[in-house]
Scaffold this motif. Structure first.
Motif, PDB file in Angstrom:
ATOM      1  N   GLU A 334       0.994  -1.090  -0.164  1.00 25.38           N
ATOM      2  CA  GLU A 334       0.090  -0.018   0.033  1.00 25.38           C
ATOM      3  C   GLU A 334       0.926   1.136   0.036  1.00 25.38           C
ATOM      4  O   GLU A 334       2.070   1.385   0.501  1.00 25.38           O
ATOM      5  CB  GLU A 334      -0.913   0.003   1.206  1.00 25.38           C
ATOM      6  CG  GLU A 334      -0.342   0.003   2.559  1.00 25.38           C
ATOM      7  CD  GLU A 334      -1.113  -0.189   3.706  1.00 25.38           C
ATOM      8  OE1 GLU A 334      -2.622  -0.387   3.687  1.00 25.38           O
ATOM      9  OE2 GLU A 334      -0.895   0.054   4.840  1.00 25.38           O
ATOM     10  N   PRO A 335       0.181   2.390  -0.420  1.00 24.95           N
ATOM     11  CA  PRO A 335       1.230   3.633  -0.362  1.00 24.95           C
ATOM     12  C   PRO A 335       1.545   3.999   0.853  1.00 24.95           C
ATOM     13  O   PRO A 335       1.086   4.114   1.698  1.00 24.95           O
ATOM     14  CB  PRO A 335       0.274   4.479  -1.149  1.00 24.95           C
ATOM     15  CG  PRO A 335      -0.808   3.792  -1.841  1.00 24.95           C
ATOM     16  CD  PRO A 335      -1.176   2.663  -1.113  1.00 24.95           C
ATOM     17  N   ASN A 337       2.736   7.382   1.300  1.00 27.04           N
ATOM     18  CA  ASN A 337       2.173   8.657   1.431  1.00 27.04           C
ATOM     19  C   ASN A 337       0.790   8.737   0.640  1.00 27.04           C
ATOM     20  O   ASN A 337       0.838   8.771  -0.745  1.00 27.04           O
ATOM     21  CB  ASN A 337       2.989   9.626   1.063  1.00 27.04           C
ATOM     22  CG  ASN A 337       2.691  11.306   1.203  1.00 27.04           C
ATOM     23  OD1 ASN A 337       1.648  11.487   0.898  1.00 27.04           O
ATOM     24  ND2 ASN A 337       3.842  11.829   1.838  1.00 27.04           N
ATOM     25  N   ASP A 338      -0.137   8.912   0.987  1.00 29.30           N
ATOM     26  CA  ASP A 338      -1.675   8.934   0.438  1.00 29.30           C
ATOM     27  C   ASP A 338      -1.593  10.027  -0.362  1.00 29.30           C
ATOM     28  O   ASP A 338      -2.405   9.743  -1.696  1.00 29.30           O
ATOM     29  CB  ASP A 338      -2.877   8.785   1.234  1.00 29.30           C
ATOM     30  CG  ASP A 338      -2.907   7.304   1.962  1.00 29.30           C
ATOM     31  OD1 ASP A 338      -2.143   6.397   1.559  1.00 29.30           O
ATOM     32  OD2 ASP A 338      -3.467   7.342   3.162  1.00 29.30           O
ATOM     33  N   ASP A 339      -1.376  11.011  -0.035  1.00 27.73           N
ATOM     34  CA  ASP A 339      -1.613  12.391  -0.770  1.00 27.73           C
ATOM     35  C   ASP A 339      -0.892  12.265  -2.251  1.00 27.73           C
ATOM     36  O   ASP A 339      -1.449  12.575  -3.111  1.00 27.73           O
ATOM     37  CB  ASP A 339      -1.082  13.623  -0.091  1.00 27.73           C
ATOM     38  CG  ASP A 339      -2.249  13.616   1.213  1.00 27.73           C
ATOM     39  OD1 ASP A 339      -3.216  13.324   1.065  1.00 27.73           O
ATOM     40  OD2 ASP A 339      -2.002  14.453   2.309  1.00 27.73           O
ATOM     41  N   ASN A 341       0.388   9.597  -3.574  1.00 24.23           N
ATOM     42  CA  ASN A 341       0.036   8.556  -4.474  1.00 24.23           C
ATOM     43  C   ASN A 341      -1.314   8.791  -5.036  1.00 24.23           C
ATOM     44  O   ASN A 341      -1.539   8.842  -6.498  1.00 24.23           O
ATOM     45  CB  ASN A 341      -0.404   7.371  -3.319  1.00 24.23           C
ATOM     46  CG  ASN A 341      -0.732   6.188  -4.183  1.00 24.23           C
ATOM     47  OD1 ASN A 341      -0.162   5.616  -5.184  1.00 24.23           O
ATOM     48  ND2 ASN A 341      -2.012   6.011  -4.076  1.00 24.23           N
ATOM     49  N   ARG A 342      -2.151   9.660  -4.329  1.00 26.87           N
ATOM     50  CA  ARG A 342      -3.424  10.135  -5.084  1.00 26.87           C
ATOM     51  C   ARG A 342      -3.436  11.163  -6.211  1.00 26.87           C
ATOM     52  O   ARG A 342      -3.804  10.852  -7.293  1.00 26.87           O
ATOM     53  CB  ARG A 342      -4.571  10.678  -4.063  1.00 26.87           C
ATOM     54  CG  ARG A 342      -5.689  11.069  -4.598  1.00 26.87           C
ATOM     55  CD  ARG A 342      -6.662  11.487  -3.283  1.00 26.87           C
ATOM     56  NE  ARG A 342      -6.233  13.147  -3.004  1.00 26.87           N
ATOM     57  CZ  ARG A 342      -5.678  13.391  -1.942  1.00 26.87           C
ATOM     58  NH1 ARG A 342      -5.653  12.524  -1.122  1.00 26.87           N
ATOM     59  NH2 ARG A 342      -5.140  14.676  -1.779  1.00 26.87           N
ATOM     60  N   GLU A 679      -9.852  -3.445  -4.464  1.00 29.75           N
ATOM     61  CA  GLU A 679      -9.028  -2.314  -4.817  1.00 29.75           C
ATOM     62  C   GLU A 679      -8.990  -2.267  -6.356  1.00 29.75           C
ATOM     63  O   GLU A 679      -8.630  -3.329  -7.021  1.00 29.75           O
ATOM     64  CB  GLU A 679      -7.745  -2.334  -4.119  1.00 29.75           C
ATOM     65  CG  GLU A 679      -7.838  -2.081  -2.793  1.00 29.75           C
ATOM     66  CD  GLU A 679      -6.379  -1.747  -2.242  1.00 29.75           C
ATOM     67  OE1 GLU A 679      -6.293  -1.697  -0.938  1.00 29.75           O
ATOM     68  OE2 GLU A 679      -5.367  -1.834  -2.724  1.00 29.75           O
ATOM     69  N   SER A 683      -9.851   3.211  -6.546  1.00 35.42           N
ATOM     70  CA  SER A 683      -9.905   3.406  -5.305  1.00 35.42           C
ATOM     71  C   SER A 683      -9.005   4.579  -4.527  1.00 35.42           C
ATOM     72  O   SER A 683      -9.059   5.075  -3.681  1.00 35.42           O
ATOM     73  CB  SER A 683      -9.454   1.866  -4.695  1.00 35.42           C
ATOM     74  OG  SER A 683     -10.369   0.891  -5.159  1.00 35.42           O
ATOM     75  N   TYR A 684      -7.711   4.881  -5.463  1.00 36.84           N
ATOM     76  CA  TYR A 684      -6.835   5.744  -5.053  1.00 36.84           C
ATOM     77  C   TYR A 684      -6.933   7.107  -5.729  1.00 36.84           C
ATOM     78  O   TYR A 684      -6.180   7.967  -5.687  1.00 36.84           O
ATOM     79  CB  TYR A 684      -5.486   5.344  -5.355  1.00 36.84           C
ATOM     80  CG  TYR A 684      -5.284   4.128  -4.659  1.00 36.84           C
ATOM     81  CD1 TYR A 684      -4.605   4.079  -3.372  1.00 36.84           C
ATOM     82  CD2 TYR A 684      -5.300   2.911  -5.275  1.00 36.84           C
ATOM     83  CE1 TYR A 684      -4.320   3.028  -2.704  1.00 36.84           C
ATOM     84  CE2 TYR A 684      -4.681   1.566  -4.751  1.00 36.84           C
ATOM     85  CZ  TYR A 684      -4.257   1.485  -3.355  1.00 36.84           C
ATOM     86  OH  TYR A 684      -4.227   0.720  -2.453  1.00 36.84           O
ATOM     87  N   HIS A 686      -9.665  10.487  -5.941  1.00 38.84           N
ATOM     88  CA  HIS A 686     -10.938  11.294  -5.241  1.00 38.84           C
ATOM     89  C   HIS A 686     -11.559  11.769  -6.615  1.00 38.84           C
ATOM     90  O   HIS A 686     -10.882  12.394  -7.524  1.00 38.84           O
ATOM     91  CB  HIS A 686     -10.427  12.334  -4.366  1.00 38.84           C
ATOM     92  CG  HIS A 686     -10.081  11.772  -3.205  1.00 38.84           C
ATOM     93  ND1 HIS A 686      -9.556  12.413  -2.257  1.00 38.84           N
ATOM     94  CD2 HIS A 686      -9.799  10.507  -2.520  1.00 38.84           C
ATOM     95  CE1 HIS A 686      -9.214  11.716  -1.069  1.00 38.84           C
ATOM     96  NE2 HIS A 686      -9.479  10.519  -1.547  1.00 38.84           N
TER      97      HIS A 686
END
Length: 727
Positions: A334-335, A337-339, A341-342, A679, A683-684, A686
């Motif tokens: 999984e990433p 850093n979510d931001d 990666n998004r 997933e 899913s990643y 927005h």
């Protein structure tokens, strides 16, 4: 002995030990009274190479021969007491003799090796085949050897004497009846079987490095040359950019190291050792990785199994998960850093799916997100199609590096310490990166390394096998002459538990292995087993590739069997590469003619699967089949990009399902609850970010269109002015 013989020894250590034991026992029996000094067998393989370290010994031996044989440079005379005295050569004479003998010995060795190398290879091949045949004869009595499995202690599952006998009675000619379409839980393959299956996977990271294979293939490659290869950049890069990267290395401590296998995992964190990749000079140094590896808890595993087994009771699933979790460790990538990666995924999705733009995608990994795995894999595919294969390997290695950096140090790819459920997006990216890397290795000629990576890919989910390793790994094993592995695997439950596991390519690969070991009787028995499990596929192969008698297959119609047609096409695409020996093809033709004749006359009864419509209705609740076709076979067929194979895929697969190049046929929900468990790339993303990015992109396109229109109008006006002046 040449490097080709050394390569054959690479994956056969047990066989080598048996050879040594046999040689030592025969030597001790024949000459017990005369002890011999210990001789290293590998020291005898390089007699044609003289190192400088051994030059002094060579000189001493030459001097001794000169003294004993009365060489002209030494003079013997009698002393005062009548004793014979020997005049030793001077220092200059020693040096002269040393150079002379060294040169003569090298010349002699080169001539000898050149003359006898082929003969030595042939003798070694015969010796190797002899011991392989002996091992095969020893194991033929029991087709499934239960030594390792029976000794495995399991409180919930264990083998009794009667169970062992039942498994051992699976002979080479029996038809496999278990069907995966009726068993989503893989209940016929208990967790205790993994104790026996572990030996078929990879447990040595060194075998995943192609340099190890190249060193065995070309034994004249020095360590310095291999080090120079590691120092080279993996992709095309300008000298100015390379200098900038070198400056950045000074700001990132522990980046690469002397062996190019060290990376930091964050400021102040401990050093991470890479397992199967090496840092390249053109890779941008970073303090942190992009992904992290998370162990799945009981609740996540139950959700995964509820998707896989939608009609089973939850209580039963929980008990099964507890039993499996006690022996197998499951992970997901999984990433970190979510931001970040998004944002990267959003731009990637725009450049690949919504508004395909190769230049934007290349710029994405070149400047903004150099370690974005989906982008790296997609650009690698673009370079292949553009004919630029020089950069492909470097991009694939960089993608694998992202996962290697996140890999836990205690993990081995042995089928139990690291399994990756296919429902998670970045797990699927790891599968895809390995698959494409296998193809790249094969193109470079590193078939041994490619076969080891096949074992790694298979070990990540041996039961589901999401990319269909069972449909293609026999190809690389045969090219690597790994016949013993194929034969042993053919007797294991990994291939004999379900009929979908015993694939056409694997079954015929075992036949070919027996033929190469000159065991035609065993090859004949294995071919009968293959016919019992794949009658229609062999009939099609008999007609299209062997040009056999059509009357023998008059009642064997394969036109309605979509899965059989696709699997047959996939194997026939590589049939000429494997069956290139005319004698082997002749054997296959003659034996298939006999088998089909016996089937036609009733002497050999085989059940034909001519109920295609019924098969399609049986897999409605199975996530592993689409329209009666195994989904892993479909994924392999699409990823292979073989035109003849892809043409056999039903058109509805392309129109009704998602077939992204970066995510081929992702898992689809089986229940409403499983929608949130699976997933996907979305899913990643927005929705707000996607709308904003798309609006910005459309605005940029509008500005470009306006510029093009202004330029066009200006061009028209200028031309009109010139025409008026000319008139």
């Amino acid at each position: 002995m040449s490097s080709r013989a050394l390569r054959k020894l690479q994956n056969d250590d047990e066989l080598l030990e048996s050879i040594l034991r046999s040689n030592n026992s025969s030597a001790s029996t024949s000459k017990k009274s005369t002890p011999k000094p210990h001789v290293n067998i590998f020291a005898l393989m390089n007699d044609n190479e003289d190192d400088d370290e051994g030059s002094d010994n060579t000189s001493d031996i030459a001097e001794k021969e000169q003294i004993d044989n009365g060489v002209s440079e030494t003079e013997a005379h009698e002393g005062e007491d009548g004793d014979k005295m020997v005049k030793l050569p001077t220092k200059s004479q020693k040096k002269k003799n040393k150079k002379k003998n060294k040169t003569s010995k090298k010349t002699t060795n080169i001539d000898t090796v050149t003359a006898n190398e082929d003969e030595n290879d042939e003798e070694f091949d015969k010796l190797l085949q002899q011991f392989q045949r002996e091992n095969i004869r020893k194991n033929t009595a029991n087709d499934f050897e239960l030594g390792n499995v029976g000794a495995y202690d399991d409180e919930d599952e264990f083998f009794t004497a009667s169970e062992s006998e039942d498994i051992a009675t699976v002979t080479l000619t029996e038809r496999i009846e278990n069907d995966l379409r009726k068993d989503n839980a893989f209940s016929r393959f208990p967790v205790s079987y993994f104790k026996y299956a572990k030996k078929f996977f990879n447990d040595d990271f060194k075998k995943l490095d192609p340099h190890s294979e190249f060193k065995l293939l070309f034994d004249d490659i020095s360590a310095e040359a291999l080090e120079d290869i590691d120092e080279m950049s993996s992709t095309s890069i300008s000298p100015q950019q390379l200098k900038q990267i070198q400056r950045m290395k000074r700001l990132v401590r522990n980046w690469g190291g002397k062996d190019h296998k060290s990376v930091p995992n964050g400021p102040g964190s401990s050093l991470h050792r890479l397992q199967f990749t090496k840092v390249r000079n053109d890779w941008i140094p970073t303090q942190r990785g992009e992904l992290t590896m998370k162990s799945l808890n009981l609740e996540e595993l139950v959700d995964w199994q509820l998707w896989q087994r939608p009609i089973d009771w939850k209580d039963v699933i929980e008990e099964d998960v507890k039993r499996w979790k006690s022996k197998i460790t499951f992970f997901k990538f999984e990433p970190l850093n979510d931001d970040i990666n998004r944002k990267a995924i959003t731009e990637f999705y725009l450049s690949v799916v919504l508004h395909p733009d190769h230049e934007a995608l290349i710029n994405l990994i070149a400047s903004k997100y150099p370690y974005h795995v989906p982008g790296l894999l997609q650009v690698a595919l673009i370079t292949i199609r553009q004919g630029d294969k020089s950069n492909t390997n470097g991009l694939l290695q960089r993608a694998l590096f992202v996962f290697d950096r996140a890999l836990r140090s205690s993990i081995n790819f042995d089928g139990t310490s690291c399994q990756l459920p296919y429902i998670y997006f970045y797990n699927r990216q790891f599968y895809l990166a390995i698959f494409r890397y296998i193809l790249a290795l094969a193109q470079r000629g590193a078939v041994a390394t490619a076969s080891e990576w096949c074992k790694v890919l298979w070990s990540l989910s041996p039961l589901e096998d999401p990319l269909g390793c069972r449909y293609f790994m026999d190809h690389y094993l045969l090219l690597n002459n790994d016949y013993q592995y194929l034969i042993e695997l053919s007797k294991s439950p990994l291939m004999n538990t379900y009929k979908q596991w015993n694939t056409l390519g694997f079954s015929l690969g075992v036949v070919l292995s027996y033929l190469h070991l000159n065991e035609k009787d065993l090859a004949r028995k294995e071919l009968i087993k293959c016919f019992k499990n794949h009658p229609l596929k062999l009939a099609q192969l008999f007609q299209e590739k062997l040009l056999g008698d059509p009357s023998l297959i008059a009642n064997m119609d394969i036109s309605e069997q979509k899965a059989d047609i696709l699997e047959s096409k996939a194997y026939m695409a590589r049939f000429p590469i494997l069956w290139k020996n005319a004698e082997d093809v002749s054997f296959l033709h003659s034996e298939l003619t006999k088998i089909l004749h016996d089937h036609k006359t009733g002497n050999l009864t085989v059940e034909l699967d001519n109920n295609a419509e019924e098969d399609e209705t049986e897999d409605i609740t199975s996530p592993f089949f689409i329209e009666g076709i195994p989904i892993n076979l479909l994924r392999f067929a699409i990823l292979s990009e073989e035109s003849s194979v892809m043409a056999a895929i039903p058109p509805s697969i392309w129109s009704d399902y998602e077939v992204f190049e970066f995510d081929v046929l992702p898992p689809t929900p089986t229940t409403k609850e499983s929608i949130d468990v699976l997933e996907t790339v979305k899913s990643y993303i927005h929705e707000k970010d996607l709308v904003t990015s798309q609006a910005a992109l459309m605005q940029d396109e509008d500005i470009l269109n306006q510029i093009r229109q202004l330029s066009l109008q200006q061009y028209i006006q200028e031309n009109e002015t010139e025409n008026n002046q000319g008139a």
